[in-house]
Design an enzyme around this catalytic site. Sequence first.
Site, PDB file in Angstrom:
ATOM      1  CB  CYS A  88      -0.986  -0.034   1.165  1.00 22.45           C
ATOM      2  SG  CYS A  88      -2.371   1.107   0.967  1.00 22.45           S
ATOM      3  CG  HIS A 205      -3.556  -3.526   3.424  1.00 16.72           C
ATOM      4  ND1 HIS A 205      -2.463  -2.965   4.039  1.00 16.72           N
ATOM      5  CD2 HIS A 205      -4.232  -2.505   2.856  1.00 16.72           C
ATOM      6  CE1 HIS A 205      -2.474  -1.652   3.871  1.00 16.72           C
ATOM      7  NE2 HIS A 205      -3.538  -1.348   3.143  1.00 16.72           N
ATOM      8  CD  GLU A 207      -0.854  -5.664   5.657  1.00 13.07           C
ATOM      9  OE1 GLU A 207      -1.013  -4.430   5.726  1.00 13.07           O
ATOM     10  OE2 GLU A 207      -0.646  -6.268   4.585  1.00 13.07           O
TER      11      GLU A 207
END
Length: 231
Positions: A88, A205, A207
């Site tokens: 990002c 994302h 994660e």
Amino acid sequence: MKAALITFPGSNRERDMRLALTKVNGGKPPVDVWHGDSVLPEGIDLIVLPGGFSYGDYLRCGAMAAHSPIMREVKKRAEAGVRVLAVCNGFQIACEAGLLPGTLMTNASLKFICKDVNLRVETTASEFTKKYRKGQTIRVPVAHHDGNYTLGADDVKRLEDNDQIAFRYADPLGTVSPETNLNGSVGNIAGIYNAKKTVLGLMPHPEDATDPVCGGLDGMGLFESIAESLS
């Protein structure tokens, strides 16, 4: 695996990234590094540039962070072959710093986008994606206002010819079309590699897709791939 997690003023996904890295690394957390530091610890295998709004996204997103003291060392280590994961705002920083080609512009809708999206895995010939299947569709969140990946047609062809496109925005079946292009990115591109595939930048994302309580596990393949490759 010994990872370094860079934090900038305005980062807001470093905690999520730390949890994901710790989970796949046998409980060993990454080394935290502040943007104002000028050196990285020795023996680092992976450098991570997390998401957020570094320096408040003043000027262009990532433009100020790309000139932070630590980025000189990040670029030096990347040139020496240390792996870099840029997510990002980290992707924006990597492009501004010249680690990856292209730039991230304002979304075509001119609106902030925060939702789960489908990504098609374009290549598994990478230490970052080898636990996936080529053509596999994964679902992970996005949260950005400036994720419109922009690059000239000749350079896009070069990425395609060199197998440097990591992910594309797609539908649940993996079909890539204008309708699945949520931010206007050229070729529906959601993530790319450098020429040596040692640097990966992506807007979504992964994660935040590493725990079923938070919505899914589709991001785990990326972190497991990295851990297996660098351990």
